[in-house]
Design a protein around this motif. Structure first.
Motif, PDB file in Angstrom:
ATOM      1  N   SER A 275      35.485  40.088  33.996  1.00  0.00           N
ATOM      2  CA  SER A 275      34.122  40.543  33.737  1.00  0.00           C
ATOM      3  C   SER A 275      33.931  40.847  32.254  1.00  0.00           C
ATOM      4  O   SER A 275      34.671  41.662  31.680  1.00  0.00           O
ATOM      5  N   GLU A 276      32.974  40.172  31.651  1.00  0.00           N
ATOM      6  CA  GLU A 276      32.617  40.362  30.236  1.00  0.00           C
ATOM      7  C   GLU A 276      33.801  40.117  29.316  1.00  0.00           C
ATOM      8  O   GLU A 276      33.843  40.624  28.196  1.00  0.00           O
ATOM      9  N   GLY A 277      34.786  39.383  29.798  1.00  0.00           N
ATOM     10  CA  GLY A 277      35.936  39.019  28.975  1.00  0.00           C
ATOM     11  C   GLY A 277      36.894  40.152  28.667  1.00  0.00           C
ATOM     12  O   GLY A 277      37.821  39.966  27.888  1.00  0.00           O
ATOM     13  N   LYS A 278      36.701  41.310  29.306  1.00  0.00           N
ATOM     14  CA  LYS A 278      37.554  42.444  28.945  1.00  0.00           C
ATOM     15  C   LYS A 278      38.054  43.259  30.130  1.00  0.00           C
ATOM     16  O   LYS A 278      38.974  44.065  29.980  1.00  0.00           O
ATOM     17  N   THR A 279      37.471  43.066  31.307  1.00  0.00           N
ATOM     18  CA  THR A 279      37.872  43.844  32.475  1.00  0.00           C
ATOM     19  C   THR A 279      38.279  42.921  33.610  1.00  0.00           C
ATOM     20  O   THR A 279      37.516  42.029  33.992  1.00  0.00           O
ATOM     21  N   LEU A 280      39.479  43.139  34.132  1.00  0.00           N
ATOM     22  CA  LEU A 280      39.951  42.385  35.286  1.00  0.00           C
ATOM     23  C   LEU A 280      39.631  43.185  36.540  1.00  0.00           C
ATOM     24  O   LEU A 280      40.175  44.271  36.753  1.00  0.00           O
ATOM     25  N   GLN A 281      38.737  42.643  37.365  1.00  0.00           N
ATOM     26  CA  GLN A 281      38.340  43.287  38.612  1.00  0.00           C
ATOM     27  C   GLN A 281      39.071  42.610  39.764  1.00  0.00           C
ATOM     28  O   GLN A 281      39.028  41.394  39.906  1.00  0.00           O
ATOM     29  N   VAL A 282      39.729  43.410  40.589  1.00  0.00           N
ATOM     30  CA  VAL A 282      40.546  42.880  41.679  1.00  0.00           C
ATOM     31  C   VAL A 282      39.974  43.348  43.016  1.00  0.00           C
ATOM     32  O   VAL A 282      39.700  44.541  43.200  1.00  0.00           O
ATOM     33  N   SER A 283      39.767  42.392  43.924  1.00  0.00           N
ATOM     34  CA  SER A 283      39.249  42.705  45.257  1.00  0.00           C
ATOM     35  C   SER A 283      40.110  42.028  46.309  1.00  0.00           C
ATOM     36  O   SER A 283      40.694  40.967  46.064  1.00  0.00           O
ATOM     37  N   LYS A 284      40.144  42.637  47.496  1.00  0.00           N
ATOM     38  CA  LYS A 284      40.911  42.073  48.607  1.00  0.00           C
ATOM     39  C   LYS A 284      40.027  41.402  49.648  1.00  0.00           C
ATOM     40  O   LYS A 284      40.411  41.269  50.802  1.00  0.00           O
ATOM     41  N   SER A 285      38.846  40.983  49.211  1.00  0.00           N
ATOM     42  CA  SER A 285      37.925  40.333  50.139  1.00  0.00           C
ATOM     43  C   SER A 285      36.959  39.447  49.378  1.00  0.00           C
ATOM     44  O   SER A 285      36.600  39.732  48.230  1.00  0.00           O
ATOM     45  N   PHE A 286      36.512  38.348  50.013  1.00  0.00           N
ATOM     46  CA  PHE A 286      35.517  37.458  49.420  1.00  0.00           C
ATOM     47  C   PHE A 286      34.104  37.999  49.618  1.00  0.00           C
ATOM     48  O   PHE A 286      33.143  37.424  49.113  1.00  0.00           O
ATOM     49  N   SER A 287      33.955  39.073  50.364  1.00  0.00           N
ATOM     50  CA  SER A 287      32.627  39.546  50.759  1.00  0.00           C
ATOM     51  C   SER A 287      31.848  40.181  49.615  1.00  0.00           C
ATOM     52  O   SER A 287      30.662  40.471  49.747  1.00  0.00           O
ATOM     53  N   GLY A 288      32.495  40.409  48.476  1.00  0.00           N
ATOM     54  CA  GLY A 288      31.807  41.004  47.339  1.00  0.00           C
ATOM     55  C   GLY A 288      31.855  42.517  47.394  1.00  0.00           C
ATOM     56  O   GLY A 288      32.755  43.114  47.984  1.00  0.00           O
ATOM     57  N   ASN A 290      31.980  46.398  45.560  1.00  0.00           N
ATOM     58  CA  ASN A 290      32.715  46.994  44.455  1.00  0.00           C
ATOM     59  C   ASN A 290      34.169  46.518  44.449  1.00  0.00           C
ATOM     60  O   ASN A 290      34.768  46.267  45.501  1.00  0.00           O
ATOM     61  N   ALA A 291      34.729  46.418  43.266  1.00  0.00           N
ATOM     62  CA  ALA A 291      36.129  45.997  43.131  1.00  0.00           C
ATOM     63  C   ALA A 291      37.051  47.106  43.623  1.00  0.00           C
ATOM     64  O   ALA A 291      36.739  48.296  43.507  1.00  0.00           O
ATOM     65  N   ASP A 292      38.183  46.706  44.181  1.00  0.00           N
ATOM     66  CA  ASP A 292      39.182  47.677  44.632  1.00  0.00           C
ATOM     67  C   ASP A 292      39.992  48.242  43.465  1.00  0.00           C
ATOM     68  O   ASP A 292      40.574  49.319  43.562  1.00  0.00           O
ATOM     69  N   LEU A 293      40.041  47.474  42.369  1.00  0.00           N
ATOM     70  CA  LEU A 293      40.815  47.894  41.194  1.00  0.00           C
ATOM     71  C   LEU A 293      40.188  47.285  39.954  1.00  0.00           C
ATOM     72  O   LEU A 293      39.804  46.106  39.950  1.00  0.00           O
ATOM     73  N   GLU A 294      40.060  48.073  38.902  1.00  0.00           N
ATOM     74  CA  GLU A 294      39.544  47.587  37.622  1.00  0.00           C
ATOM     75  C   GLU A 294      40.551  47.902  36.525  1.00  0.00           C
ATOM     76  O   GLU A 294      40.985  49.049  36.391  1.00  0.00           O
ATOM     77  N   LEU A 295      40.899  46.885  35.747  1.00  0.00           N
ATOM     78  CA  LEU A 295      41.885  47.030  34.676  1.00  0.00           C
ATOM     79  C   LEU A 295      41.239  46.597  33.365  1.00  0.00           C
ATOM     80  O   LEU A 295      40.871  45.423  33.201  1.00  0.00           O
ATOM     81  N   ASP A 296      41.084  47.536  32.444  1.00  0.00           N
ATOM     82  CA  ASP A 296      40.444  47.236  31.158  1.00  0.00           C
ATOM     83  C   ASP A 296      41.477  46.712  30.170  1.00  0.00           C
ATOM     84  O   ASP A 296      42.242  47.489  29.575  1.00  0.00           O
ATOM     85  N   SER A 297      41.516  45.403  30.018  1.00  0.00           N
ATOM     86  CA  SER A 297      42.431  44.766  29.068  1.00  0.00           C
ATOM     87  C   SER A 297      41.979  43.342  28.826  1.00  0.00           C
ATOM     88  O   SER A 297      42.170  42.468  29.676  1.00  0.00           O
ATOM     89  N   PRO A 298      41.359  43.062  27.669  1.00  0.00           N
ATOM     90  CA  PRO A 298      40.949  41.685  27.352  1.00  0.00           C
ATOM     91  C   PRO A 298      42.131  40.714  27.373  1.00  0.00           C
ATOM     92  O   PRO A 298      41.992  39.563  27.794  1.00  0.00           O
ATOM     93  N   GLU A 299      43.302  41.198  26.920  1.00  0.00           N
ATOM     94  CA  GLU A 299      44.484  40.332  26.873  1.00  0.00           C
ATOM     95  C   GLU A 299      44.949  39.961  28.279  1.00  0.00           C
ATOM     96  O   GLU A 299      45.311  38.803  28.537  1.00  0.00           O
ATOM     97  N   LEU A 300      44.938  40.913  29.199  1.00  0.00           N
ATOM     98  CA  LEU A 300      45.329  40.617  30.577  1.00  0.00           C
ATOM     99  C   LEU A 300      44.318  39.682  31.234  1.00  0.00           C
ATOM    100  O   LEU A 300      44.694  38.778  31.986  1.00  0.00           O
ATOM    101  N   CYS A 301      43.029  39.887  30.955  1.00  0.00           N
ATOM    102  CA  CYS A 301      41.991  38.981  31.463  1.00  0.00           C
ATOM    103  C   CYS A 301      42.271  37.544  31.036  1.00  0.00           C
ATOM    104  O   CYS A 301      42.259  36.620  31.856  1.00  0.00           O
ATOM    105  N   GLU A 302      42.506  37.367  29.738  1.00  0.00           N
ATOM    106  CA  GLU A 302      42.739  36.025  29.211  1.00  0.00           C
ATOM    107  C   GLU A 302      44.001  35.408  29.796  1.00  0.00           C
ATOM    108  O   GLU A 302      44.015  34.231  30.190  1.00  0.00           O
TER     109      GLU A 302
END
Length: 329
Positions: A275-288, A290-302
């Protein structure tokens, strides 16, 4: 002693050159290459110490005069070695980037297992596994699907189906400008559904092994940026090192999230959204939702997106389907 250390330094240089030009995959050369650079720097430092010891011995007796002259020569050489190490890092960075460009060009020529992919806009079912993906995931549109296979003995075992989602307007604009799915500045996501039971530790270890070399590559490219005069900037290198450490910490947090259960049964879903090139949002479902986990790291996103969309993807055939679908937006 000085001559022996100098010979060891030259041997290290030879190994560096041989390794640089014998390695075909740019993702595998970073850890070992930077270790060699550190080794060369250590040898250079040892050479300086030996030169100082010899000079001190000269002050205690005229018999060491000849050795002192040689020590002064080698001492000067040791300082030049530091410059040569910096020059090597610059050449290494250039060589690495050239390899990346060649891989990018070459990835268009050879795609394995193309029969096992499908463009999501034409059909939402991945043909090799039968897994169905939604056409939309929130604001993102599915551009293609494929399968991740793992070679076991002589067999290719299907592990999971995967699909790529992207912001349609952003992807269309980036593709028209000649940018890749990875480089485009738009939201994107990878949806995964397991088609066999997998230990959570096995799944994360495979992901961890794929992400860490990419993080090292990103950090190396950031740390070796030059200023207008062509010099390396220590503050940039320090910032790159700190960003890499934060990305590794975020990756560990992702591991804890995935290792919450011992087994990942067939049918388990996972969404990795940049998301926005800087936050990795992790979910355990395709249903959409809120994300179950958010990790703020542009480097990890890339790095995470590079695993699936980069020059050396884990499923080349799936990436071909993603590109094909994105080009038709």
């Amino acid at each position: 002693r000085i001559r022996g250390i100098l010979n060891e330094f030259r041997l290290s240089q030879l190994k560096i050159v041989q390794h640089t030009f014998s390695t075909s995959n740019p993702l595998t050369i970073v850890p070992s290459k930077m270790a060699m650079v550190r080794s060369v720097t250590t040898i250079s430092h040892s050479l300086t110490i030996c030169a100082k010891l010899t000079a001190n011995a000269y002050q205690r007796g005229g018999a060491m005069r000849a050795a002192s002259r040689g020590a002064r020569q080698y001492s000067g050489a040791s300082f030049r070695m530091g410059e040569r190490t910096a020059q090597f890092k610059q050449r290494f960075s250039s060589t690495l980037n050239e390899k990346r460009r060649k891989f990018t060009a070459g990835s268009q020529k050879c795609v394995r297992g193309a029969a096992a992919v499908v463009v999501c806009q034409a059909a939402l079912k991945e043909s090799a596994t039968g897994v169905e993906f939604p056409e939309k995931m929130g604001s993102l549109t599915c551009v293609g699907a494929g399968v991740r296979e793992k070679k076991v003995a002589f067999l290719n075992v299907k592990v999971y189906a995967l699909a790529c989602y992207a912001d349609a307007a952003g992807a269309k604009k980036s593709m028209a400008a000649g940018e890749s799915l990875l480089a485009g500045a738009f939201d994107k996501a990878i949806a995964i559904q397991l088609v066999r039971d997998v230990d959570s530790s096995t799944f994360f270890e495979a992901l961890d092994d794929a992400v860490k070399p990419r993080l090292a590559l990103i950090a190396t490219n950031a740390a070796t940026k030059e200023n207008a005069d062509g010099d390396f900037m220590s503050e940039v290198a320090e910032a790159a090192e700190k960003a890499e450490e934060e990305a590794l910490e975020a990756l560990e947090e992702l591991g804890e999230f995935l290792l919450d259960t011992q087994k990942l049964p067939s049918g388990t879903q996972l969404v990795l959204r940049c998301s926005e090139g800087k936050t990795l949002q992790v979910s355990k479902s395709f249903s959409g939702g809120n994300a179950d986990l958010e990790l703020d790291s542009p480097e990890l996103c890339e790095a995470m997106m590079d695993v699936f969309l980069g020059i050396d993807p884990i499923s080349p055939a799936a990436l071909a389907a993603f590109k094909s679908g994105a080009s038709k937006l």
